[in-house]
Scaffold this active site. Structure first.
Site, short mmCIF file in Angstrom:
data_model
loop_
_atom_site.label_atom_id
_atom_site.label_comp_id
_atom_site.label_asym_id
_atom_site.label_seq_id
_atom_site.Cartn_x
_atom_site.Cartn_y
_atom_site.Cartn_z
N ARG A 57 -10.68 -11.20 1.54
CA ARG A 57 -11.58 -12.20 0.97
C ARG A 57 -10.98 -13.59 1.05
NH1 ARG A 57 -11.77 -8.99 -4.57
NH2 ARG A 57 -11.42 -7.32 -3.07
N LYS A 111 0.84 -1.20 0.00
CA LYS A 111 0.00 0.00 0.00
C LYS A 111 0.87 1.25 0.00
CE LYS A 111 -4.12 -1.66 2.45
NZ LYS A 111 -5.05 -1.44 1.33
N1 BES Z 1 -8.37 -3.50 4.06
C1 BES Z 1 -8.44 -3.09 2.71
C2 BES Z 1 -9.70 -2.28 2.40
C3 BES Z 1 -9.81 -0.95 3.07
C4 BES Z 1 -9.33 0.19 2.45
C5 BES Z 1 -10.44 -0.84 4.30
C6 BES Z 1 -9.47 1.42 3.07
C7 BES Z 1 -10.56 0.40 4.91
C8 BES Z 1 -10.08 1.52 4.29
C9 BES Z 1 -8.45 -4.31 1.80
O1 BES Z 1 -7.70 -5.38 2.25
C10 BES Z 1 -7.86 -3.89 0.51
O2 BES Z 1 -6.71 -3.57 0.49
N2 BES Z 1 -8.66 -3.92 -0.53
C11 BES Z 1 -8.22 -3.56 -1.83
C12 BES Z 1 -8.77 -4.54 -2.81
C13 BES Z 1 -8.24 -4.39 -4.19
C14 BES Z 1 -6.77 -4.75 -4.21
C15 BES Z 1 -9.02 -5.28 -5.12
C16 BES Z 1 -8.73 -2.15 -2.11
O3 BES Z 1 -9.85 -1.82 -1.71
O4 BES Z 1 -7.98 -1.37 -2.67
MN MN Z 2 -5.69 -5.24 1.70
#
Ligand code: BES
Ligand code: MN
Ligand code: ZN
Length: 484
Positions: free
Chosen positions: A335, A261
Site C-alpha cells: 500500500r 515473514k
Molecule cells: N504481499 C503480501 C500479501 C500476500 C500474502 C500476497 C499472501 C499473497 C499471498 C503483503 O505485502 C502483506 O504482507 N500483507 C500483510 C498485511 C498486514 C501486515 C496488514 C498480510 O496480508 O499479512
Molecule cells: Mn508484505
C-alpha cells in the site's frame, strides 16, 4: 469434439458416431462418458475416419455452456494432448452451436484455451527434465462455413496477442527472486516498448527522491537493490483522449522487512509483483491488439527486505501526496509503494485508474483462490469490471469500501497508519489506497488469491496464473461502448 451433457444430438457428433460404428453411443450406455463438464474420453478409430483417435470433452448441460466453458474444454483437451504427446490435432469445438455466440468468438475462445494450457516455465530445467514435457503438435480449428475463414483467422490472431500478454505476466511472476530485480522488470518493460512502439520511461531512485516519493523509497531502503518506477504509455486513440491508468504492485520479493515473514512458503513471495506483471502484460497485449484506447501503465518496483538500512515499525514517512504514514508493520509495504504510484499517475490526468496488487493475505481468507476482490469509489467502474470478469473468466467479487472502515487506519501520531488490524484486512488496505486517489475514478483489484496456484490449473501448470491481463483487455475492449 465437445459433447453436451446427455445430449449426443449435435449433428457433427452423430455423424462421427455412425462412422465409427456407434462407439460413442456404446461408451455412453456403458456409463463411461455422459458429457458432464470436464469429462474426457479417448476412443481409437480403426481406419473409418482419417484420425487415429477421438477425444471427447464433456461440456455440461447445454444451456449452461458459454464461452468460458468452451475455453476450459479447449484447455482440458490441450492437457490430454500434452500427456499423450500426439502429433497433429483437429479441434471441432468451434463447430458447437452455442447460443448467443458468433463463430469468431468461439474460435477465439478455443484458441485462447489451447494456448493458455500449453504454457510452461521450463527455462531452468536442463537435460532430461526439460525433455519430459509433452508438446502439442500442429492444431487445426475446424469451421464449416468457408466465408467465415477470414474472421476466424482474425480471432486466432487476437487470441495469440492476448496470450502473449498473459505469458509475459506468467513468465515474470515465475521468474525467481535472484533474477528478478526491479531493474530486470524495467528491462522487460523496455523490451515491450521496443517490440510495440509504446513509450517507456524508468525513474531511478534519485528522480523519485526529487518527486518526494518517500513512502516507496522507504520500503525500498532495506534492499541492496535499487528501486525504480516503470512508466509505459500506449496511444491507441486520439492524442487528447485521457488515458486509462493501470498501476501494478511490483514487489519483486516480499520478505516482510523488519516485520519478517515466517519461513514457510516465503518462497512464494517472489509473486508479489504479479500486479506489475499484469500491467506490463496488458500493455503488451493492448498494443499488439491495437486497442483504440490510450493507456498509461505504472509499476513501482522495489524489494522488501530486512537489513540495517530498512525502515522500522514506528517510523513515519512523508508520502509524495504530503500525507504522513505511520509504519506499524513493514510487511504492509504494498500500500505504501502504491500510494506514491497513485499520486504520480495523477499527472497523466487519467479518465480512470485501476490498480492491481497482491495486497493482503486477508483476501485469500475472504475469497480463496477463485475470485479477485474489487473495491472502488465508482459503481459504474466496478460494475464494468465485474462484467469483464464474467466474460473473460477472471472473476471478481466486490467488497464494500464504506467510510466507516477508514477509522481503522487513523493514526495518533501521523495522518494515517499502514495497518488497520485484523478485521476486514482487504478493505482497510483499500481504504488506505483510497486516500491517495484524490477523487479520481478508481478501482482496486486485490489479486493475492488469484495470482498464484500451488496446484496445476485448467489453464496451465502450477505457479503464476497471469491474472489480470485477460480481465483488463476485456474491460478495455468494452470501454469505448460505455463512453458517450
Ligand atoms: N504481499 C503480501 C500479501 C500476500 C500474502 C500476497 C499472501 C499473497 C499471498 C503483503 O505485502 C502483506 O504482507 N500483507 C500483510 C498485511 C498486514 C501486515 C496488514 C498480510 O496480508 O499479512
Ligand atoms: Mn508484505
Ligand atoms: Zn507484499
Amino acid at each position: 469434439m465437445g459433447v453436451f451433457e446427455k445430449k449426443f444430438s449435435e449433428p457433427h457428433l452423430k455423424e462421427l458416431d455412425q462412422l465409427i460404428d456407434g462407439a460413442i453411443g456404446k461408451a455412453r450406455r456403458a456409463g463411461e462418458f455422459s458429457g458432464k463438464a470436464n469429462e474426457c474420453l479417448i476412443l481409437h478409430a480403426s481406419g473409418e475416419i482419417p484420425a487415429q483417435r477421438i477425444l471427447l470433452i464433456g461440456l455440461g448441460p447445454r444451456r449452461q455452456v458459454n464461452l468460458e466453458q468452451l475455453r476450459k474444454a479447449a484447455a482440458l483437451a490441450a492437457g490430454q494432448l500434452k500427456k499423450l504427446r500426439l502429433g497433429t490435432v483437429a479441434c471441432a469445438l468451434p463447430l458447437l452451436d452455442l447460443q448467443r455466440t458468433s463463430l469468431p468468438a468461439r474460435v477465439g475462445a478455443v484458441a485462447e484455451g489451447l494456448l493458455l494450457a500449453s504454457y510452461r516455465f521450463d527455462r531452468y530445467q536442463t537435460g532430461e527434465k526439460a525433455k519430459a514435457h509433452g508438446h502439442i503438435g500442429k492444431t487445426f480449428l475446424l469451421i464449416d462455413k468457408p466465408v467465415e475463414k477470414a474472421a476466424a483467422e482474425a480471432a486466432i490472431a487476437g487470441a495469440v496477442s492476448l496470450v502473449r500478454g498473459v505469458t509475459l505476466a506468467r513468465d515474470l511472476v515465475n521468474e525467481p527472486g535472484n533474477v528478478k530485480s526491479p531493474s530486470f522488470l524495467a528491462d522487460q518493460a523496455r523490451s515491450v516498448a521496443d517490440e510495440t512502439g509504446v513509450k517507456c520511461r524508468v525513474l531511478d531512485r534519485v528522480e523519485m527522491q526529487e518527486e518526494g516519493m518517500n513512502a516507496l523509497l522507504g520500503v525500498a531502503q532495506g534492499s541492496e537493490r535499487e528501486p525504480c518506477l516503470i512508466i509505459l504509455e500506449y496511444e491507441g486513440a486520439a492524442p487528447g483522449n485521457p488515458p486509462v491508468a493501470l498501476v501494478g504492485k511490483g514487489v519483486v520479493f516480499d520478505a516482510g522487512g523488519i516485520s519478517l515473514k515466517p519461513a514457510e512458503k516465503m518462497d512464494e513471495m517472489k509473486m508479489d509483483m504479479a500486479g506489475g506483471a499484469a500491467v506490463l502484460g496488458t500493455l503488451l497485449a493492448a498494443a499488439l491488439l491495437k486497442l483504440p484506447v490510450n493507456l498509461v501503465g505504472v509499476v513501482p518496483a522495489v524489494e522488501n527486505m530486512p537489513s540495517g538500512s530498512a525502515i522500522r515499525p514506528g517510523d513515519i514517512l512523508t508520502s509524495m501526496s504530503g500525507q504522513t504514514i505511520e509504519v506499524l508493520n513493514t510487511d504492509a509495504e504494498g500500500r505504501m509503494i502504491l500510494a506514491d504510484a497513485l499520486t504520480y499517475v495523477e499527472r497523466f490526468e487519467p479518465c480512470l485508474t485501476i490498480d492491481l496488487a497482491t495486497l493482503t493475505g486477508a483476501c485469500i481468507i475472504a475469497l480463496g483462490h477463485h475470485a479477485t476482490a474489487v473495491l472502488g469509489n465508482d459503481d459504474k467502474l466496478v460494475g464494468a469490471l465485474l462484467k469483464a470478469g464474467e466474460t473473460s473468466g477472471e472473476r471478481l467479487w466486490q467488497l464494500p469500501l464504506w467510510d466507516d472502515y477508514s477509522e481503522q487506519i487513523e493514526s495518533t501520531v501521523a495522518d494515517i497508519k499502514n495497518v488497520g488490524g485484523r478485521p476486514a484486512g482487504t478493505i482497510t488496505a483499500a481504504a488506505f489506497l483510497k486516500k491517495f486517489t484524490d477523487g479520481t475514478t478508481w478501482a482496486h483489484l486485490d489479486i493475492a488469491g488469484t495470482a498464484w496456484r500451488d496446484k496445476p490449473q485448467v489453464y496451465g501448470p502450477a505457479g503464476a496464473t497471469g491474472i489480470g491481463v485477460r480481465l483488463l483487455i476485456e474491460f478495455l475492449k468494452q470501454l469505448p461502448e460505455r463512453r458517450p
